[in-house]
Design an enzyme around this catalytic site. Structure first.
Site, PDB file in Angstrom:
ATOM      1  N   GLU A   1     -18.440  17.622   3.612  1.00  0.00           N
ATOM      2  CA  GLU A   1     -17.751  18.510   2.420  1.00  0.00           C
ATOM      3  C   GLU A   1     -18.405  18.189   1.279  1.00  0.00           C
ATOM      4  O   GLU A   1     -18.693  19.072   0.342  1.00  0.00           O
ATOM      5  CB  GLU A   1     -16.302  17.932   2.548  1.00  0.00           C
ATOM      6  CG  GLU A   1     -15.433  18.403   3.693  1.00  0.00           C
ATOM      7  CD  GLU A   1     -14.133  18.321   3.695  1.00  0.00           C
ATOM      8  OE1 GLU A   1     -13.428  18.886   4.394  1.00  0.00           O
ATOM      9  OE2 GLU A   1     -13.659  17.406   2.763  1.00  0.00           O
TER      10      GLU A   1
ATOM     11  N   GLY B   1       0.730  -1.268   0.031  1.00  0.00           N
ATOM     12  CA  GLY B   1       0.067  -0.037  -0.079  1.00  0.00           C
ATOM     13  C   GLY B   1       0.927   1.126  -0.006  1.00  0.00           C
ATOM     14  O   GLY B   1       1.696   1.530   0.868  1.00  0.00           O
TER      15      GLY B   1
ATOM     16  N   GLY C   1      -0.437   4.371  -0.086  1.00  0.00           N
ATOM     17  CA  GLY C   1      -1.204   5.678   0.440  1.00  0.00           C
ATOM     18  C   GLY C   1      -0.599   6.390   1.513  1.00  0.00           C
ATOM     19  O   GLY C   1       0.548   6.365   1.523  1.00  0.00           O
ATOM     20  N   PHE C   2      -1.344   6.997   2.404  1.00  0.00           N
ATOM     21  CA  PHE C   2      -0.740   7.879   3.461  1.00  0.00           C
ATOM     22  C   PHE C   2       0.334   7.303   4.188  1.00  0.00           C
ATOM     23  O   PHE C   2       1.399   7.669   4.424  1.00  0.00           O
ATOM     24  CB  PHE C   2      -1.881   8.940   4.118  1.00  0.00           C
ATOM     25  CG  PHE C   2      -2.322   9.766   3.430  1.00  0.00           C
ATOM     26  CD1 PHE C   2      -1.895  11.054   3.273  1.00  0.00           C
ATOM     27  CD2 PHE C   2      -3.929   9.569   2.842  1.00  0.00           C
ATOM     28  CE1 PHE C   2      -2.693  12.028   2.549  1.00  0.00           C
ATOM     29  CE2 PHE C   2      -4.406  10.658   2.244  1.00  0.00           C
ATOM     30  CZ  PHE C   2      -3.650  11.744   1.926  1.00  0.00           C
ATOM     31  N   GLY C   3       0.080   6.057   4.535  1.00  0.00           N
ATOM     32  CA  GLY C   3       0.982   5.413   5.472  1.00  0.00           C
ATOM     33  C   GLY C   3       2.038   4.737   4.730  1.00  0.00           C
ATOM     34  O   GLY C   3       3.266   5.010   5.224  1.00  0.00           O
TER      35      GLY C   3
ATOM     36  N   ALA D   1      -5.904  10.450   7.537  1.00  0.00           N
ATOM     37  CA  ALA D   1      -4.585  10.632   7.134  1.00  0.00           C
ATOM     38  C   ALA D   1      -3.510  10.702   8.052  1.00  0.00           C
ATOM     39  O   ALA D   1      -2.161  10.384   8.052  1.00  0.00           O
ATOM     40  CB  ALA D   1      -4.508  11.425   5.882  1.00  0.00           C
TER      41      ALA D   1
ATOM     42  N   ASP E   1      -5.529   2.933   8.351  1.00  0.00           N
ATOM     43  CA  ASP E   1      -6.921   2.517   8.414  1.00  0.00           C
ATOM     44  C   ASP E   1      -7.164   0.767   8.597  1.00  0.00           C
ATOM     45  O   ASP E   1      -8.189   0.666   9.054  1.00  0.00           O
ATOM     46  CB  ASP E   1      -7.927   2.757   6.946  1.00  0.00           C
ATOM     47  CG  ASP E   1      -7.925   4.090   6.936  1.00  0.00           C
ATOM     48  OD1 ASP E   1      -7.432   4.889   7.861  1.00  0.00           O
ATOM     49  OD2 ASP E   1      -8.573   4.759   5.713  1.00  0.00           O
TER      50      ASP E   1
ATOM     51  N   VAL F   1      -1.795  -7.646  -3.611  1.00  0.00           N
ATOM     52  CA  VAL F   1      -1.538  -8.561  -2.920  1.00  0.00           C
ATOM     53  C   VAL F   1      -2.689  -9.263  -2.341  1.00  0.00           C
ATOM     54  O   VAL F   1      -3.614  -8.633  -1.887  1.00  0.00           O
ATOM     55  CB  VAL F   1      -0.633  -7.987  -1.742  1.00  0.00           C
ATOM     56  CG1 VAL F   1      -0.464  -9.021  -0.506  1.00  0.00           C
ATOM     57  CG2 VAL F   1       0.654  -7.340  -2.114  1.00  0.00           C
TER      58      VAL F   1
HETATM   59  C1  LIG Z   1     -13.499  10.752   0.316  1.00  0.00           C
HETATM   60  C2  LIG Z   1     -12.448  10.684   1.331  1.00  0.00           C
HETATM   61  C3  LIG Z   1     -11.973  12.045   2.410  1.00  0.00           C
HETATM   62  C4  LIG Z   1     -11.190  11.946   3.158  1.00  0.00           C
HETATM   63  N1  LIG Z   1     -10.657  13.292   4.154  1.00  0.00           N
HETATM   64  C5  LIG Z   1      -9.930  13.161   4.890  1.00  0.00           C
HETATM   65  C6  LIG Z   1      -9.470  14.452   5.603  1.00  0.00           C
HETATM   66  O1  LIG Z   1      -9.804  15.538   5.032  1.00  0.00           O
HETATM   67  N2  LIG Z   1      -8.503  14.461   6.459  1.00  0.00           N
HETATM   68  C7  LIG Z   1      -8.046  13.076   6.883  1.00  0.00           C
HETATM   69  O2  LIG Z   1      -6.997  13.195   7.759  1.00  0.00           O
HETATM   70  N3  LIG Z   1      -8.419  11.855   6.279  1.00  0.00           N
HETATM   71  C8  LIG Z   1      -9.061  12.018   5.478  1.00  0.00           C
HETATM   72  N4  LIG Z   1      -9.693  10.605   4.902  1.00  0.00           N
HETATM   73  C9  LIG Z   1      -9.267   9.450   5.403  1.00  0.00           C
HETATM   74  C10 LIG Z   1      -7.937   8.911   4.960  1.00  0.00           C
HETATM   75  O3  LIG Z   1      -7.670   9.400   3.380  1.00  0.00           O
HETATM   76  C11 LIG Z   1      -7.315   7.596   5.274  1.00  0.00           C
HETATM   77  O4  LIG Z   1      -7.385   7.705   6.743  1.00  0.00           O
HETATM   78  C12 LIG Z   1      -6.168   7.307   4.818  1.00  0.00           C
HETATM   79  O5  LIG Z   1      -5.775   7.460   3.517  1.00  0.00           O
HETATM   80  C13 LIG Z   1      -5.433   6.032   5.747  1.00  0.00           C
HETATM   81  O6  LIG Z   1      -4.344   5.895   5.174  1.00  0.00           O
HETATM   82  P1  LIG Z   1      -3.688   4.376   4.858  1.00  0.00           P
HETATM   83  O7  LIG Z   1      -2.321   4.610   4.225  1.00  0.00           O
HETATM   84  O8  LIG Z   1      -3.999   3.532   5.757  1.00  0.00           O
HETATM   85  O9  LIG Z   1      -4.627   3.886   3.402  1.00  0.00           O
HETATM   86  P2  LIG Z   1      -4.937   4.691   2.054  1.00  0.00           P
HETATM   87  O10 LIG Z   1      -4.297   6.028   2.018  1.00  0.00           O
HETATM   88  O11 LIG Z   1      -6.131   4.251   1.728  1.00  0.00           O
HETATM   89  O12 LIG Z   1      -3.778   3.572   0.978  1.00  0.00           O
HETATM   90  C14 LIG Z   1      -4.120   2.336   0.807  1.00  0.00           C
HETATM   91  C15 LIG Z   1      -3.269   2.128  -0.188  1.00  0.00           C
HETATM   92  O13 LIG Z   1      -2.974   0.411  -0.423  1.00  0.00           O
HETATM   93  C16 LIG Z   1      -3.354   0.340  -1.814  1.00  0.00           C
HETATM   94  N5  LIG Z   1      -3.746  -1.389  -1.568  1.00  0.00           N
HETATM   95  C17 LIG Z   1      -5.130  -1.604  -0.969  1.00  0.00           C
HETATM   96  N6  LIG Z   1      -5.152  -2.961  -0.797  1.00  0.00           N
HETATM   97  C18 LIG Z   1      -3.993  -3.388  -1.893  1.00  0.00           C
HETATM   98  C19 LIG Z   1      -3.518  -4.605  -2.081  1.00  0.00           C
HETATM   99  N7  LIG Z   1      -4.335  -5.840  -1.720  1.00  0.00           N
HETATM  100  N8  LIG Z   1      -2.438  -4.635  -2.713  1.00  0.00           N
HETATM  101  C20 LIG Z   1      -1.835  -3.691  -3.050  1.00  0.00           C
HETATM  102  N9  LIG Z   1      -2.063  -2.340  -2.760  1.00  0.00           N
HETATM  103  C21 LIG Z   1      -3.188  -2.289  -2.058  1.00  0.00           C
HETATM  104  C22 LIG Z   1      -4.450   1.175  -2.160  1.00  0.00           C
HETATM  105  O14 LIG Z   1      -4.452   1.260  -3.489  1.00  0.00           O
HETATM  106  C23 LIG Z   1      -3.877   2.347  -1.433  1.00  0.00           C
HETATM  107  O15 LIG Z   1      -3.030   3.167  -2.353  1.00  0.00           O
HETATM  108  C24 LIG Z   1     -10.502  10.737   3.900  1.00  0.00           C
HETATM  109  C25 LIG Z   1     -10.851   9.400   3.180  1.00  0.00           C
HETATM  110  C26 LIG Z   1     -11.860   9.390   2.211  1.00  0.00           C
HETATM  111  C27 LIG Z   1     -12.065   8.284   1.556  1.00  0.00           C
END
Ligand SMILES: Cc1cc2nc3c(=O)[nH]c(=O)nc-3n(C[C@H](O)[C@H](O)[C@H](O)COP(=O)(O)OP(=O)(O)OC[C@H]3O[C@@H](n4cnc5c(N)ncnc54)[C@H](O)[C@@H]3O)c2cc1C
Length: 414
Positions: free
Chosen positions: A170, A11, A13-15, A316, A300, A79
């Site tokens: 929003e 992943g 994403g943010f993390g 995030a 998350d 994955v």
């Molecule tokens: C519409 C929306 C608005 C938001 N607004 C805010 C805000 O204003 N402020 C805030 O703090 N938070 C906000 N959030 C929440 C924030 O986006 C999440 O808490 C944050 O993205 C979590 O980070 P993460 O790294 O856990 O997961 P994510 O950022 O979701 O990243 C997960 C990554 O893993 C990848 N992935 C998933 N499964 C697999 C797999 N099996 N194999 C390979 N890759 C995979 C995905 O493609 C993705 O790139 C919002 C969320 C959404 C949906």
């Protein structure tokens, strides 16, 4: 030659992105895996859905981000399986072994088992779903402009947003503005009295995690933008034409935008370990997986409680702080030092309700209105990845602000 420990990060994403960056100088070999070839700035997804921004303005290619990071190899793919005993992940049919694994695969929309909503409502989780929502919203206006039956026209122009958290608020605020400031000009023959934006919330207040004063400000700001707010209201069913509420009442509407819940991603469902609420994987305070110390879970996908026994929010900011902590703990691990426990530092709250309108709690001070909105705008531009994206989004928003316009109102193929 001694081989470096292999760290797999699932992943970007943010993390995951932050862990990878923080380990740039560490004596490890990193494989970063994501099913997409880009990092997505999810907090602005709703702007894509309401035709305010283009997808490319809130996403950035991962290979470009890590171009200069020599200890990192990016692999695009999903994955599908993780084996903690044999220490490998399965990707695109092959097996990749790890020494240390970081699971950062985020969440998915939670429909709480309501199939009709999953099938017919719109969500905002990825670029595809945001584009689909945009196309649908714009099509509703096209269809309404040709509909002579007033009842049918009103149903086409009734937009129901479910979930009164920051994302729902929003979305509802931005949608109301799109309609009142922009669509009103594009469709001068449409009677705006036929249009309704309705925000449904199951509890008796909006913005659950916000202080009372800000909840009230949010409510008032949304009402000023002509959003109808129904509190203590749940949704039971939606067939694409009619929303059935928990009390049996109906709303004739062709659009439901579902913002009422998030749960851990599909991959978490396949992993047989102890889970907390929303199917998030329970982790130790060091963010390690119980019984598997070489596996970390963050963001998350991870379940950890704060000092008041409340689960950490799906934000995030949580994912990024945990990422920095995991990068530090991996360095401790490499040096055989004890690992440290994670403590979340709440940086405050910020959400926008539309033009000149936002609510904020920063350094313990709550405020709303223009100042909060300016901070929201500046912070979101700053947090985007890539100078070009920042510049384009800034120009775009400035244009919209001064000319009461929105750039992208194209109906494309989903
Ligand atoms: C519409 C929306 C608005 C938001 N607004 C805010 C805000 O204003 N402020 C805030 O703090 N938070 C906000 N959030 C929440 C924030 O986006 C999440 O808490 C944050 O993205 C979590 O980070 P993460 O790294 O856990 O997961 P994510 O950022 O979701 O990243 C997960 C990554 O893993 C990848 N992935 C998933 N499964 C697999 C797999 N099996 N194999 C390979 N890759 C995979 C995905 O493609 C993705 O790139 C919002 C969320 C959404 C949906």
């Amino acid at each position: 030659m001694k081989t470096l420990p292999h760290v797999i990060i699932v992943g970007a994403g943010f993390g995951g992105l932050e862990v990878a960056k923080r380990l740039a100088k560490a004596p490890v070999q990193i494989t970063l895996i994501d099913k997409n070839n880009y990092h997505l700035f999810q907090p602005l997804l709703y702007q894509v859905a309401i035709a305010g921004l283009l997808p490319s303005q809130i996403a950035y290619p991962l290979r470009t981000i890590f171009r200069r990071q020599e200890n990192l190899n990016f692999q695009m793919g999903e994955v599908t399986q993780v084996n903690f005993g044999a220490k490998y992940v399965k990707l695109n049919g092959s097996v990749i072994a790890y020494d240390i694994l970081v699971l950062a695969m985020g969440g998915q929309t939670n429909f709480f088992g309501m199939d009709s909503l999953e099938q017919h409502s719109h969500q905002m989780k990825d670029i595809e779903s945001a584009i689909k929502t945009r196309n649908h919203l714009l099509k509703m206006f096209e269809r309404a402009s040709q509909e002579v039956d007033i009842k049918k026209r009103r149903a086409l122009l009734t937009f129901v947003v479910v979930g009164g958290g920051p994302t729902g608020v929003e979305t509802a605020g931005a949608l109301a503005e799109l309609i009142n400031l922009v669509m009103a000009k594009d469709y001068p023959r449409l009677n705006l009295d036929d249009v309704r934006v309705i925000l449904l919330e199951a509890t008796d207040h909006l913005m659950g995690s916000y202080p009372d004063g800000l909840r009230k400000s949010t409510f008032d700001l949304l009402r000023q933008k002509k959003v109808e707010i129904l509190l203590n209201t749940t949704v039971k069913n939606f067939n694409g034409r009619k929303v059935t509420l928990g009390d049996g009442n109906h709303i004739e509407a062709h659009t439901v935008i579902w913002n009422a819940g998030v749960r851990a991603s599909e991959l978490a469902d396949t992993i047989d370990v102890e889970k907390g609420n929303r199917n998030r994987i329970i982790v130790e305070p060091t963010l390690q997986l119980p019984r598997y110390p070489d596996v970390f879970v963050i963001g998350d996908a991870a379940y950890l409680e704060d000092a008041d026994s409340q689960p950490l929010p799906l934000l995030a900011t949580v994912a990024q702080q945990q990422a920095r902590h995991v990068a530090m703990n991996i360095r401790h691990m490499l040096h055989n030092n004890p690992l440290k426990e994670f403590k979340y530092k709440d940086p405050g709250l910020l959400a926008t309700v539309g033009r000149n309108a936002a609510v904020a709690r920063i350094w313990g001070i709550s405020f709303s209105g223009l100042l909060a909105w300016l901070i929201w705008v500046a912070l979101h531009i700053y947090r985007l990845i890539g100078f070009r994206n920042r510049l384009v989004v800034m120009l775009n928003w400035a244009w919209d602000y001064f000319f009461y316009d929105s750039q992208v109102r194209l109906i494309t193929k989903d």
